[in-house]
Design an enzyme around this catalytic site. Sequence first.
Site, short mmCIF file in Angstrom:
data_model
loop_
_atom_site.label_atom_id
_atom_site.label_comp_id
_atom_site.label_asym_id
_atom_site.label_seq_id
_atom_site.Cartn_x
_atom_site.Cartn_y
_atom_site.Cartn_z
CD GLN A 44 -3.16 -2.29 2.11
OE1 GLN A 44 -2.42 -2.53 3.04
NE2 GLN A 44 -2.98 -2.80 0.90
CB SER B 130 -0.94 0.00 1.22
OG SER B 130 -0.20 -0.15 2.41
CE1 TYR C 197 -6.10 -3.42 8.82
CE2 TYR C 197 -5.29 -5.64 8.41
CZ TYR C 197 -5.41 -4.31 8.03
OH TYR C 197 -4.83 -3.88 6.87
CG ASN D 29 -18.55 24.38 -24.38
OD1 ASN D 29 -19.64 24.82 -24.75
ND2 ASN D 29 -17.74 23.70 -25.16
CD GLU E 38 -20.54 20.87 -19.40
OE1 GLU E 38 -20.20 19.85 -20.04
OE2 GLU E 38 -20.67 21.97 -19.94
CG ASN F 184 -3.92 -4.62 12.96
OD1 ASN F 184 -3.37 -4.51 11.86
ND2 ASN F 184 -4.33 -5.77 13.45
CE LYS G 192 -21.24 24.93 -27.33
NZ LYS G 192 -21.15 23.48 -27.62
CE LYS H 276 -4.19 2.67 4.41
NZ LYS H 276 -5.16 2.04 5.34
CB SER I 287 -16.16 23.87 -29.27
OG SER I 287 -16.19 23.11 -30.46
CB THR J 210 -41.44 25.07 -7.83
OG1 THR J 210 -42.63 25.46 -8.53
CG2 THR J 210 -41.25 26.00 -6.64
CG HIS J 211 -42.62 21.51 -10.41
ND1 HIS J 211 -42.80 20.19 -10.06
CD2 HIS J 211 -43.26 22.24 -9.47
CE1 HIS J 211 -43.55 20.13 -8.97
NE2 HIS J 211 -43.83 21.36 -8.58
N1 ARG Z 1 -1.23 -1.25 5.13
C1 ARG Z 1 -2.11 -1.78 6.10
C2 ARG Z 1 -3.47 -1.08 6.00
O1 ARG Z 1 -3.53 -0.07 5.41
C3 ARG Z 1 -1.57 -1.56 7.48
C4 ARG Z 1 -2.12 -2.46 8.52
C5 ARG Z 1 -1.60 -3.82 8.29
N2 ARG Z 1 -1.96 -4.70 9.32
C6 ARG Z 1 -1.98 -6.02 9.14
N3 ARG Z 1 -2.35 -6.73 10.12
N4 ARG Z 1 -1.65 -6.53 8.00
O2 ARG Z 1 -4.47 -1.54 6.47
#
Ligand code: ARG
Length: 461
Positions: free
Chosen positions: A321, A22, A316, A284, A289, A109, A282, A324, A276, A154-155
Site C-alpha cells: 500500500q 488508505s 500481496y 534569488n 533551488e 488485490n 537580493k 501509492k 530577501s 569541464t571541471h
Molecule cells: N488499500 C490497499 C492497497 O493499497 C488495497 C488492497 C488491499 N488488499 C488487501 N488484501 N488488504 O494496497
Amino acid sequence: MKLWAGRFSKDTDSRVNDFNSSISFDARMYREDILGSIAHATMLGEQGILTSDETAAIIGGLNGILADIEDGKLPFDPEAEDIHMFIEAELTKRVGDAGKRLHTARSRNDQVALDVRLYLRGEITALQKLVAELLTALEQQAQANKGTVMPGYTHLQRAQPITFGHHLLAYAQMLMRDYTRLTDCTKRMNECPLGSGALAGTTHPINRARTAELLGFDAPTANSLDGVADRDACIELLSALSMVMMHLSRFSEEIILWCSWEFKFIELDDAYATGSSIMPQKKNPDVAELVRGKTGRVYGDLMGLLTAMKGLPLAYNKDMQEDKEAVFDAIDTVKLCLSTFAPMLATLRVLPANMRRAASGGFINATDCADYLTKKGMPFRDAYKITGTLVAYCIEHGKTLEALTLDEFKAHSALFAEDVFTAIGLDTCVNGRVSQGGPGLSSVEVQLAALHTFLQGTRQA
Ligand code: ARG
C-alpha cells in the site's frame, strides 16, 4: 460495519482503522476504480456470470457515483478503508443486491493493481506534455542563442568555446530521452492485472482478454501472482522521474551559477525570482533551488519503495500500500517542477556580452592554437606542448594568446604565420566546430531541426 466483518467478533481498534486506511491518498484513483469496475461488470455480464439486469444496475450505479464525485456531491468517507471499499459500499447503498455481486471473481488485490496502472498511464501522458513544454522553451531559447558565444566548461574551468544554444541543446537531448523513457514505462506497464484475483485467479469463467481490451491494455498479465504482487510499474516510473529530476537539478545548478554576480550570464525574469527579507539588493533563484532540492525528495520516493518491496514474499502484502504515496508524491513533485521551470527558462534574459567576455579569457582557444599547428603538419602532442609553453608565457606576461605578436608566436614555432590570429579568434573557434553534434552553426541547426521534428511528433501523439 466492515465488508469483511463476518469472521471477526470485535470491532477494529480505532487506531488500527486509521493506520490501515488508505482513502486519504488513494481516493485520487476514484475514476480509475470506477472505470475498472465498469469493465469488470461488463465482462461478467457478457460471460453470463451476472444477469443483464444486474449488470445494467451496477453500471448505472457506478456512473452515478462517478458523476456525483465529480460534481462534489459525494464526499469521500474518511472512515472507509480505501477507495475500493468506499465505492463498493456506496454502490450497494444505491443499487442493493446487484452491488454485492460486483466483486464476483475479483479481489482488491487485482483491483488495486489495475487502478494504479490506469492512473499511472494517465499521469504519464500529463507528465510527457509538461516535458514537451519544457522542450519547447528550450527550442526557443536555443534558436535565439545559436550564435551566442559562451565558454564551455569541464571541471567548471573554462575549456573550449561553445554557444549558449548548443549548451541548451544538450539538455534538450537529455529531456527527449526522459520523454521516451516515459513512453517505455507505459509500454511495459500496459498489461491488465484484472482477473488475477487475490493471487490465484478464479474458478469463474471470466474473460480476461475482454477486460484488458475494454480498458485499453495490450494484453492481460500472464501470471496471476505476478499480476497482484509486482510494483515494478511504480518503481520504473519513479526511476524515470528520478532521471528527469536529476537532469532538472543539474540545469538548476547551472542557472543558479549563471545568475550569480560571479557569472552574470543570465538574468531571471522578475516573475521567476524572489527577494530577501533583509538584503534589499537580493534577487534569488529560488525556483531553481527548489527544483534542485526536490530532486532529493523524488529520489527518496524511489528508494523508499525499492526498499519496501525488497523482502516481500509473494504475493500481496499490505506493505505494498506504500507504493501509492511514493509514486503520487513523485508525480506531483515532478509536475510542479516542470511547470514552473519551463516558463522560468522561457523568460530568462541572456546577457551575451558577459558570456562573450568570459569566453575571451581563460585561454579557451588553446586547443585551437594546437590544432592550428597540427593542421600545418606538426604531430598533435608536439603542438599541444608548444601551446602549453605559450600559455605559460602569456600568464607570465599578463597577455592572452591573441594579443601575442607574430614574433612571439614564431619564437615558439616557425610554423606560426599571420593566419594564426584568425585561427584562434573566438568566432573561428566556435564556427569551425562543425563536427556532428558540435557548437558550430551548421551542426547546431541540425540539432535544432531534430528537436523540432521530435516536438512535432509529441504533438501528434
Ligand atoms: N488499500 C490497499 C492497497 O493499497 C488495497 C488492497 C488491499 N488488499 C488487501 N488484501 N488488504 O494496497
